[in-house]
Structures are given as structure tokens and as C-alpha cells.
Enzyme design. Structure first.
Site, PDB file in Angstrom:
ATOM      1  N   SER A   1     -14.905  13.817  33.879  1.00 53.04           N
ATOM      2  CA  SER A   1     -13.656  14.364  34.417  1.00 53.04           C
ATOM      3  C   SER A   1     -12.473  13.405  34.224  1.00 53.04           C
ATOM      4  O   SER A   1     -12.597  12.188  34.360  1.00 53.04           O
ATOM      5  CB  SER A   1     -13.828  14.633  35.913  1.00 53.04           C
ATOM      6  OG  SER A   1     -12.561  14.901  36.474  1.00 53.04           O
TER       7      SER A   1
ATOM      8  N   LYS B   1     -16.278  26.636  42.805  1.00 54.23           N
ATOM      9  CA  LYS B   1     -14.947  27.115  43.222  1.00 54.23           C
ATOM     10  C   LYS B   1     -15.013  28.315  44.174  1.00 54.23           C
ATOM     11  O   LYS B   1     -14.097  28.541  44.955  1.00 54.23           O
ATOM     12  CB  LYS B   1     -14.112  27.479  41.998  1.00 54.23           C
ATOM     13  CG  LYS B   1     -13.588  26.274  41.252  1.00 54.23           C
ATOM     14  CD  LYS B   1     -12.614  26.688  40.162  1.00 54.23           C
ATOM     15  CE  LYS B   1     -12.040  25.462  39.488  1.00 54.23           C
ATOM     16  NZ  LYS B   1     -11.003  25.787  38.504  1.00 54.23           N
TER      17      LYS B   1
ATOM     18  N   GLY C   1     -12.341  33.524  35.454  1.00 48.87           N
ATOM     19  CA  GLY C   1     -11.743  32.822  36.587  1.00 48.87           C
ATOM     20  C   GLY C   1     -10.383  32.227  36.258  1.00 48.87           C
ATOM     21  O   GLY C   1      -9.449  32.288  37.063  1.00 48.87           O
TER      22      GLY C   1
ATOM     23  N   ASN D   1      -9.020  42.063  27.333  1.00 49.46           N
ATOM     24  CA  ASN D   1     -10.330  41.408  27.466  1.00 49.46           C
ATOM     25  C   ASN D   1     -11.393  42.210  26.732  1.00 49.46           C
ATOM     26  O   ASN D   1     -11.256  43.407  26.511  1.00 49.46           O
ATOM     27  CB  ASN D   1     -10.708  41.288  28.954  1.00 49.46           C
ATOM     28  CG  ASN D   1     -11.858  40.319  29.170  1.00 49.46           C
ATOM     29  OD1 ASN D   1     -11.895  39.254  28.548  1.00 49.46           O
ATOM     30  ND2 ASN D   1     -12.796  40.671  30.033  1.00 49.46           N
TER      31      ASN D   1
ATOM     32  N   ILE E   1      -5.339  27.536  27.013  1.00 49.66           N
ATOM     33  CA  ILE E   1      -5.769  26.626  28.086  1.00 49.66           C
ATOM     34  C   ILE E   1      -6.866  25.670  27.621  1.00 49.66           C
ATOM     35  O   ILE E   1      -7.189  24.718  28.305  1.00 49.66           O
ATOM     36  CB  ILE E   1      -6.209  27.354  29.376  1.00 49.66           C
ATOM     37  CG1 ILE E   1      -7.481  28.158  29.163  1.00 49.66           C
ATOM     38  CG2 ILE E   1      -5.105  28.236  29.919  1.00 49.66           C
ATOM     39  CD1 ILE E   1      -8.208  28.411  30.472  1.00 49.66           C
TER      40      ILE E   1
HETATM   41  P1  ATR Z   1     -13.724  30.980  33.296  1.00 51.31           P
HETATM   42  O1  ATR Z   1     -14.040  31.015  34.753  1.00 51.31           O
HETATM   43  O2  ATR Z   1     -13.743  29.591  32.704  1.00 51.31           O
HETATM   44  O3  ATR Z   1     -12.473  31.719  32.945  1.00 51.31           O
HETATM   45  P2  ATR Z   1     -15.618  33.089  32.765  1.00 51.31           P
HETATM   46  O4  ATR Z   1     -15.406  33.635  34.099  1.00 51.31           O
HETATM   47  O5  ATR Z   1     -17.010  32.978  32.231  1.00 51.31           O
HETATM   48  O6  ATR Z   1     -14.974  31.650  32.564  1.00 51.31           O
HETATM   49  O7  ATR Z   1     -14.734  33.996  31.768  1.00 51.31           O
HETATM   50  C1  ATR Z   1     -14.822  33.894  30.438  1.00 51.31           C
HETATM   51  C2  ATR Z   1     -13.795  34.819  29.762  1.00 51.31           C
HETATM   52  O8  ATR Z   1     -13.901  34.538  28.382  1.00 51.31           O
HETATM   53  C3  ATR Z   1     -14.083  36.295  29.917  1.00 51.31           C
HETATM   54  O9  ATR Z   1     -12.869  36.997  29.835  1.00 51.31           O
HETATM   55  C4  ATR Z   1     -14.934  36.579  28.682  1.00 51.31           C
HETATM   56  O10 ATR Z   1     -14.929  37.921  28.253  1.00 51.31           O
HETATM   57  P3  ATR Z   1     -15.896  39.017  28.979  1.00 51.31           P
HETATM   58  O11 ATR Z   1     -15.241  39.319  30.285  1.00 51.31           O
HETATM   59  O12 ATR Z   1     -15.915  40.169  28.067  1.00 51.31           O
HETATM   60  O13 ATR Z   1     -17.230  38.338  29.112  1.00 51.31           O
HETATM   61  C5  ATR Z   1     -14.216  35.730  27.690  1.00 51.31           C
HETATM   62  N1  ATR Z   1     -15.014  35.368  26.518  1.00 51.31           N
HETATM   63  C6  ATR Z   1     -15.969  34.415  26.455  1.00 51.31           C
HETATM   64  N2  ATR Z   1     -16.470  34.336  25.196  1.00 51.31           N
HETATM   65  C7  ATR Z   1     -15.800  35.258  24.450  1.00 51.31           C
HETATM   66  C8  ATR Z   1     -15.852  35.661  23.083  1.00 51.31           C
HETATM   67  N3  ATR Z   1     -16.686  35.080  22.221  1.00 51.31           N
HETATM   68  N4  ATR Z   1     -15.018  36.645  22.677  1.00 51.31           N
HETATM   69  C9  ATR Z   1     -14.167  37.230  23.546  1.00 51.31           C
HETATM   70  N5  ATR Z   1     -14.069  36.887  24.851  1.00 51.31           N
HETATM   71  C10 ATR Z   1     -14.874  35.925  25.307  1.00 51.31           C
END
Ligand code: ATR
Length: 278
Positions: free
Chosen positions: A15, A67, A132, A153, A220
Site C-alpha cells: 500500500s 469496505k 464498487g 457496463n 482509475i
Molecule cells: P471494484 O469494486 O474494484 O470496482 P468490482 O466490483 O469487481 O470491482 O467491479 C468490476 C467492474 O469491472 C464491473 O463493472 C465489471 O463488469 P461486470 O459488472 O459485467 O462484471 C467490470 N469488468 C471487469 N472485467 C471486465 C472485462 N474484462 N470487460 C468488461 N468489464 C469488466
């Protein structure tokens, strides 16, 4: 008085928060420590939080995977944390643990710090992703007065869920394919997923063929600092906003909650970039 702050999560060995908060303490002229309290998944979580109470910790940050879990151990939640359903900052106010979420507002502060002119405009904003991080940024934007925030999404239901956490203004929900097709509608495009993060640095969530050259493009992900997504945005003439600044501003808001002191980020952004590129 000497302060005690810290971070709970797992894994957190790498971290950057101890470095960030040490700099803040020096800037604010206060003495204290920011320690890592790694809590692995087999440990009794409640007991670990009680240990922090017994240490009279002034405040702590919370990261993955706690969290949401932390909420059960708190005495109060502020409004942002309630809307987002997650806490990244806890204040110990005379034994009472109060949960906050500075991720979304920290993100907005970082964006407005880099591009102050956006505050005065009615902008069309697109969030890519509905996890999140998107939930925090969506609520941060809406509560800062940005009304037109759309969400694209892969899984539409998750975007719909986020839309329902805040009713002010307009929010359209789109598929990622639809977002590619109508990208020229947007003034700011924010990538909130982990797509493009090391080691998968060649991946990109959507193509930016239709991006306006006047747009701001934001990611991000900060490892690497220049993601494929930002590189393509830059190639198309857009202004870019790098992910590591969010880290600094969410920390600055947390530090302010704990100490009531205001610190300037100043050249910390460049320093952090150097550390990350190290
Ligand atoms: P965090 O809390 O870090 O935001 P998360 O809750 O696991 O992580 O969310 C991941 C996000 O990345 C989601 O919007 C996910 O899409 P889905 O809701 O369809 O699962 C998106 N995501 C992760 N890998 C992806 C990929 N290869 N292509 C498109 N979207 C992806």
C-alpha cells in the site's frame, strides 16, 4: 499529542497510504504514525476492530475486502457512505466509530483540481463499469452537482442498481457496445474497472474511435500510469486524467476528517508518479 492512523485490508503490504499520510503529517506539522493492520480472511474480524478501539486509534482507512463488512462494526455512517454502501475511512470520535466514504468525492476533487473549468459546465459524463469504484464515483459526481452521468457496463443490471442509488438528474444505462457507438456525446469518459491493469496492460474496455478530441478521458487504473486507454485517448487529441491522483485526494479527505487539518497535494502527484514508475 501523537496521532495513530492505519489501514485495514488484505493484502496491503504494498500500500502507498503510509507514504501518502506521512507526507500529510509533515505538511500539517503533526506527529503520528500510519500503520498497516493486515487482517487475513481467517481472522476474527470483530476482534481485530476491537483491538484498534483499544489502541485508541484516531482513524483508519479500509480497503479490499472489508469496505462493506466494516459497516457492521461501526456506530454511525455518513450520508455518502450510506448511499455507496461502502466505507473507506473510519473516524474514532471519543470511542464512537463513524464510517465515511471519500473515494467518490476524492475522485471529483482530483478531476476538478486538474480541470477547474469543468465545474461551470453542464457536461455529459460517461462511466465505464459498475463495480464498487463506479458506485463511489457516481455518487461523488451526483452529489457535487453533475447531473448528466450515464453508466455503461458489461452487465446491465449492475449499472441499473447504481442508477437507483441517486435520483438527481438523468442517468442512461448502456451496454459497452452502445457506449462505443455514441461516444461522441460525452465530454468526460471515466474508466472505473480494472481492465488494463498490470499485467494485462494491452487490454482496453472499449474502443475510442468516436471520442471527441475536446473530451477528457480518465482512468482509475494507475498501474501502469499510462494505460492503453489513456494512450489511445491522448492519440485522439483528448485531455487525460491519470488514476493515481484519486489515491491522493481520497487520502487528503480522510486526513481532514481525522485531523480537521487541510493539506495541499502540491507536488505529491508527481512524486507518487515517480514512485509508481520506479
Ligand atoms: P471494484 O469494486 O474494484 O470496482 P468490482 O466490483 O469487481 O470491482 O467491479 C468490476 C467492474 O469491472 C464491473 O463493472 C465489471 O463488469 P461486470 O459488472 O459485467 O462484471 C467490470 N469488468 C471487469 N472485467 C471486465 C472485462 N474484462 N470487460 C468488461 N468489464 C469488466
Amino acid at each position: 499529542m501523537s496521532y495513530l492512523f492505519g489501514l485495514i485490508g488484505y493484502p496491503i503490504k504494498h500500500s502507498l497510504s503510509p507514504w501518502i499520510h506521512q507526507q500529510f503529517m509533515e505538511k500539517a506539522n503533526i506527529i503520528g504514525e500510519y500503520n498497516l493492520f493486515e487482517i487475513n480472511l481467517e481472522t476474527d474480524f470483530k476482534n481485530e476492530i476491537n483491538k484498534l478501539r483499544q489502541k485508541n486509534i484516531n482513524g483508519f482507512n479500509v480497503t479490499v475486502p472489508y469496505k462493506e463488512t466494516i459497516i457492521n462494526e461501526l456506530d454511525e455512517l455518513d450520508e455518502q457512505a450510506q448511499k455507496i454502501g461502502a466505507v473507506n475511512t473510519v473516524l474514532n470520535s471519543n470511542g464512537k466509530l463513524i464510517g465515511y466514504n471519500t473515494d467518490g468525492l476524492g475522485y471529483v476533487k482530483s478531476l476538478e483540481g486538474a480541470y477547474p473549468a469543468i465545474k461551470n459546465k453542464e457536461l455529459n459524463i460517461l462511466l465505464l463499469g459498475a463495480g464498487g469504484a463506479a458506485r463511489g464515483i457516481y455518487n461523488g459526481l451526483k452529489s457535487s452537482g453533475y447531473l448528466n452521468v450515464d453508466i455503461a457496463n458489461r452487465t446491465l443490471e449492475k449499472a441499473e442498481e447504481i442508477k437507483h442509488t441517486n435520483i438527481s438528474g438523468m442517468t442512461n444505462v448502456l451496454t459497452l457496445n452502445e457506449a462505443e457507438q455514441v461516444l461522441d456525446r460525452y465530454d468526460i469518459v471515466i474508466q472505473t474497472t480494472s481492465v488494463g491493469m498490470k499485467p494485462n496492460i494491452d487490454t482496453q474496455i472499449i474502443s475510442l474511435d468516436k471520442l471527441k478530441s475536446t473530451a477528457i478521458i480518465s482512468d482509475i487504473v494507475y498501474q501502469p500510469i499510462m494505460t492503453q486507454f489513456l494512450k489511445e485517448g491522448k492519440k485522439r487529441g483528448a485531455s487525460i486524467h491519470k488514476g493515481h491522483t484519486m489515491l491522493l485526494y481520497q487520502a487528503e479527505l480522510a486526513f481532514n476528517i481525522w485531523t480537521e487539518k487541510q493539506v495541499e497535494i502540491g507536488n505529491m502527484s508527481l512524486k507518487l508518479q515517480t514512485i509508481l514508475e520506479g
